[in-house]
Motif scaffolding. Structure first.
Motif, PDB file in Angstrom:
ATOM      1  N   SER A 155     -28.414  22.479  -3.312  1.00 22.83           N
ATOM      2  CA  SER A 155     -29.379  21.763  -2.472  1.00 22.83           C
ATOM      3  C   SER A 155     -28.764  20.510  -1.875  1.00 22.83           C
ATOM      4  N   LEU A 156     -29.157  20.229  -0.645  1.00 21.61           N
ATOM      5  CA  LEU A 156     -28.839  18.947  -0.023  1.00 21.61           C
ATOM      6  C   LEU A 156     -30.124  18.372   0.541  1.00 21.61           C
ATOM      7  N   VAL A 157     -30.218  17.065   0.494  1.00 21.17           N
ATOM      8  CA  VAL A 157     -31.411  16.376   0.968  1.00 21.17           C
ATOM      9  C   VAL A 157     -31.006  15.333   1.999  1.00 21.17           C
ATOM     10  N   TYR A 158     -31.746  15.291   3.098  1.00 18.15           N
ATOM     11  CA  TYR A 158     -31.545  14.307   4.158  1.00 18.15           C
ATOM     12  C   TYR A 158     -32.818  13.479   4.248  1.00 18.15           C
ATOM     13  N   SER A 159     -32.673  12.173   4.099  1.00 17.52           N
ATOM     14  CA  SER A 159     -33.840  11.291   4.054  1.00 17.52           C
ATOM     15  C   SER A 159     -34.521  11.108   5.400  1.00 17.52           C
ATOM     16  N   GLY A 160     -33.785  11.320   6.524  1.00 15.96           N
ATOM     17  CA  GLY A 160     -34.293  10.826   7.797  1.00 15.96           C
ATOM     18  C   GLY A 160     -34.391   9.314   7.707  1.00 15.96           C
ATOM     19  N   ASP A 161     -35.306   8.721   8.458  1.00 11.82           N
ATOM     20  CA  ASP A 161     -35.534   7.275   8.405  1.00 11.82           C
ATOM     21  C   ASP A 161     -36.742   6.999   7.534  1.00 11.82           C
ATOM     22  N   THR A 162     -36.602   6.072   6.578  1.00 13.36           N
ATOM     23  CA  THR A 162     -37.699   5.805   5.665  1.00 13.36           C
ATOM     24  C   THR A 162     -37.518   4.475   4.956  1.00 13.36           C
ATOM     25  N   GLY A 163     -38.636   3.897   4.543  1.00  9.27           N
ATOM     26  CA  GLY A 163     -38.618   2.837   3.567  1.00  9.27           C
ATOM     27  C   GLY A 163     -38.737   3.444   2.178  1.00  9.27           C
ATOM     28  N   VAL A 164     -38.834   2.600   1.183  1.00 10.76           N
ATOM     29  CA  VAL A 164     -38.997   3.080  -0.190  1.00 10.76           C
ATOM     30  C   VAL A 164     -40.303   3.858  -0.306  1.00 10.76           C
ATOM     31  N   CYS A 165     -40.233   5.065  -0.889  1.00  5.81           N
ATOM     32  CA  CYS A 165     -41.451   5.853  -1.074  1.00  5.81           C
ATOM     33  C   CYS A 165     -41.246   6.906  -2.153  1.00  5.81           C
ATOM     34  N   ASP A 166     -42.316   7.240  -2.852  1.00  2.00           N
ATOM     35  CA  ASP A 166     -42.258   8.232  -3.926  1.00  2.00           C
ATOM     36  C   ASP A 166     -41.872   9.607  -3.401  1.00  2.00           C
ATOM     37  N   GLN A 167     -42.262   9.903  -2.176  1.00  6.30           N
ATOM     38  CA  GLN A 167     -41.974  11.225  -1.615  1.00  6.30           C
ATOM     39  C   GLN A 167     -40.476  11.493  -1.544  1.00  6.30           C
ATOM     40  N   LEU A 168     -39.694  10.443  -1.312  1.00  8.59           N
ATOM     41  CA  LEU A 168     -38.256  10.631  -1.225  1.00  8.59           C
ATOM     42  C   LEU A 168     -37.670  10.953  -2.600  1.00  8.59           C
ATOM     43  N   ASP A 169     -38.185  10.313  -3.657  1.00  9.34           N
ATOM     44  CA  ASP A 169     -37.745  10.648  -5.013  1.00  9.34           C
ATOM     45  C   ASP A 169     -38.036  12.109  -5.316  1.00  9.34           C
ATOM     46  N   THR A 170     -39.223  12.555  -4.962  1.00  7.94           N
ATOM     47  CA  THR A 170     -39.620  13.947  -5.201  1.00  7.94           C
ATOM     48  C   THR A 170     -38.706  14.911  -4.460  1.00  7.94           C
ATOM     49  N   LEU A 171     -38.442  14.597  -3.203  1.00  8.06           N
ATOM     50  CA  LEU A 171     -37.633  15.473  -2.366  1.00  8.06           C
ATOM     51  C   LEU A 171     -36.198  15.568  -2.879  1.00  8.06           C
ATOM     52  N   ALA A 172     -35.658  14.445  -3.360  1.00 10.95           N
ATOM     53  CA  ALA A 172     -34.244  14.382  -3.744  1.00 10.95           C
ATOM     54  C   ALA A 172     -33.988  14.746  -5.195  1.00 10.95           C
ATOM     55  N   ALA A 173     -35.021  15.078  -5.952  1.00 11.96           N
ATOM     56  CA  ALA A 173     -34.865  15.335  -7.387  1.00 11.96           C
ATOM     57  C   ALA A 173     -33.813  16.409  -7.654  1.00 11.96           C
ATOM     58  N   GLY A 174     -32.750  16.028  -8.361  1.00 12.00           N
ATOM     59  CA  GLY A 174     -31.709  16.972  -8.747  1.00 12.00           C
ATOM     60  C   GLY A 174     -30.854  17.495  -7.610  1.00 12.00           C
ATOM     61  N   ALA A 175     -30.916  16.876  -6.443  1.00  9.34           N
ATOM     62  CA  ALA A 175     -30.141  17.364  -5.289  1.00  9.34           C
ATOM     63  C   ALA A 175     -28.643  17.273  -5.574  1.00  9.34           C
ATOM     64  N   ASP A 176     -27.908  18.263  -5.131  1.00 13.72           N
ATOM     65  CA  ASP A 176     -26.448  18.226  -5.286  1.00 13.72           C
ATOM     66  C   ASP A 176     -25.834  17.174  -4.378  1.00 13.72           C
ATOM     67  N   LEU A 177     -26.361  17.027  -3.174  1.00 12.36           N
ATOM     68  CA  LEU A 177     -25.896  16.008  -2.232  1.00 12.36           C
ATOM     69  C   LEU A 177     -27.101  15.352  -1.599  1.00 12.36           C
ATOM     70  N   PHE A 178     -27.123  14.028  -1.625  1.00 12.40           N
ATOM     71  CA  PHE A 178     -28.223  13.249  -1.076  1.00 12.40           C
ATOM     72  C   PHE A 178     -27.687  12.410   0.081  1.00 12.40           C
ATOM     73  N   LEU A 179     -28.051  12.800   1.293  1.00 10.04           N
ATOM     74  CA  LEU A 179     -27.657  12.106   2.516  1.00 10.04           C
ATOM     75  C   LEU A 179     -28.776  11.125   2.835  1.00 10.04           C
ATOM     76  N   CYS A 180     -28.540   9.860   2.532  1.00  4.30           N
ATOM     77  CA  CYS A 180     -29.632   8.884   2.546  1.00  4.30           C
ATOM     78  C   CYS A 180     -29.342   7.715   3.479  1.00  4.30           C
ATOM     79  N   GLU A 181     -30.340   7.362   4.258  1.00  5.06           N
ATOM     80  CA  GLU A 181     -30.192   6.231   5.165  1.00  5.06           C
ATOM     81  C   GLU A 181     -30.073   4.922   4.389  1.00  5.06           C
ATOM     82  N   ALA A 182     -29.311   3.981   4.961  1.00  3.31           N
ATOM     83  CA  ALA A 182     -29.150   2.641   4.385  1.00  3.31           C
ATOM     84  C   ALA A 182     -28.942   1.663   5.529  1.00  3.31           C
ATOM     85  N   SER A 183     -29.990   1.435   6.289  1.00  2.00           N
ATOM     86  CA  SER A 183     -29.890   0.660   7.522  1.00  2.00           C
ATOM     87  C   SER A 183     -29.812  -0.839   7.294  1.00  2.00           C
TER      88      SER A 183
END
Length: 250
Positions: A155-183
């Motif tokens: 699995s890979l997860v792409y955050s798109g654009d986001t602030g801190v949110c529980d939905q992102l934790d849920t989406l990224a749970a156990g992901a092999d690669l997490f592509l996450c924004e850090a603006s």
């Protein structure tokens, strides 16, 4: 899965990279995540202009979707071989109108839909080609979605654009690669519900138990190395900065 970073700059292109765009491939199927400023030209370094099978647009800010206007030209006005059939485009509600307005001179109000088969995103799970995907609405001033892409037990997860949110934790749970924004920069910008800083991205990766963190969508005016250091202060797994042309096997 093979992930290629087509572009990773945030807000506007840098001298080194186009804006957000990421190519995911498996079993001969090619899914593009976002097509921001400059991405269409860079994409042609990696695949042919007409080799995409589907497109996901995380949200409708220009740095994630504006090169769809150029891609409309390529698909609509192609003379050799005739007009391209409509390619599936998974995007928030209003994508067709947004792109038609941005282009400003399409032959008709429905010309975009002649080459783009728009599917309205909602939070949920569905298939795109060989991929099982899950989308979650994340925290941004406009309707925006993160995406989890699964194939072959990975699995890979792409955050798109986001602030801190529980939905992102849920989406990224156990992901092999997490592509996450850090603006944003930790300790400098503090605007809830807009973007993450490096420390927040690292904290999301740690909470999710992600196997690898790749920071992306860092604007040219932000110190990327500082963001990486801030992420590493709270996340112990492998972490790095995205760069244009980077390739990952997931």
């Amino acid at each position: 899965m093979k992930l290629t970073v087509v572009g990773c700059s945030g807000s506007f292109p840098s001298a080194e990279s186009a804006c957000s765009s990421y190519l995911v491939e498996a079993d001969g199927f090619r899914l593009l995540l976002d097509m921001g400023n400059g991405a269409l030209g860079e994409l042609q370094r990696h695949i042919g202009l007409y080799d995409l099978d589907a497109i996901f647009l995380s949200h409708l800010h220009a740095d994630h979707c504006i090169d769809m206007c150029g891609y409309f030209v390529a698909r609509y006005y192609r003379h050799e071989g005739g007009r391209c059939p409509a390619i599936p485009v998974y995007a928030p509600d209003g994508a067709e109108q947004r792109l038609t307005t941005a282009y400003a001179d399409t032959p008709s109000d429905k010309s975009m839909s002649e080459v783009f088969d728009f599917h309205t995103l909602k939070s949920g799970s569905f298939d795109i080609g060989p991929f099982r995907v899950r989308t979650e609405k994340v925290c941004h001033p406009v309707e925006a979605y993160g995406i989890r892409v699964e194939h072959g037990g990975k699995s890979l997860v792409y955050s798109g654009d986001t602030g801190v949110c529980d939905q992102l934790d849920t989406l990224a749970a156990g992901a092999d690669l997490f592509l996450c924004e850090a603006s944003f920069t930790y300790g400098k910008e503090d605007i809830p519900g807009l973007h993450l800083n490096g420390r927040e991205a690292g904290a999301h990766a740690a909470r999710a138990g992600a196997g690898r963190l790749v920071l992306t969508h860092i604007p040219p005016w932000t110190d990327a190395e500082r963001n990486l250091a801030d992420a590493r202060a709270v996340y112990d797994g492998p972490s790095e900065l995205a760069y244009a042309g980077a390739v990952y096997e997931v």
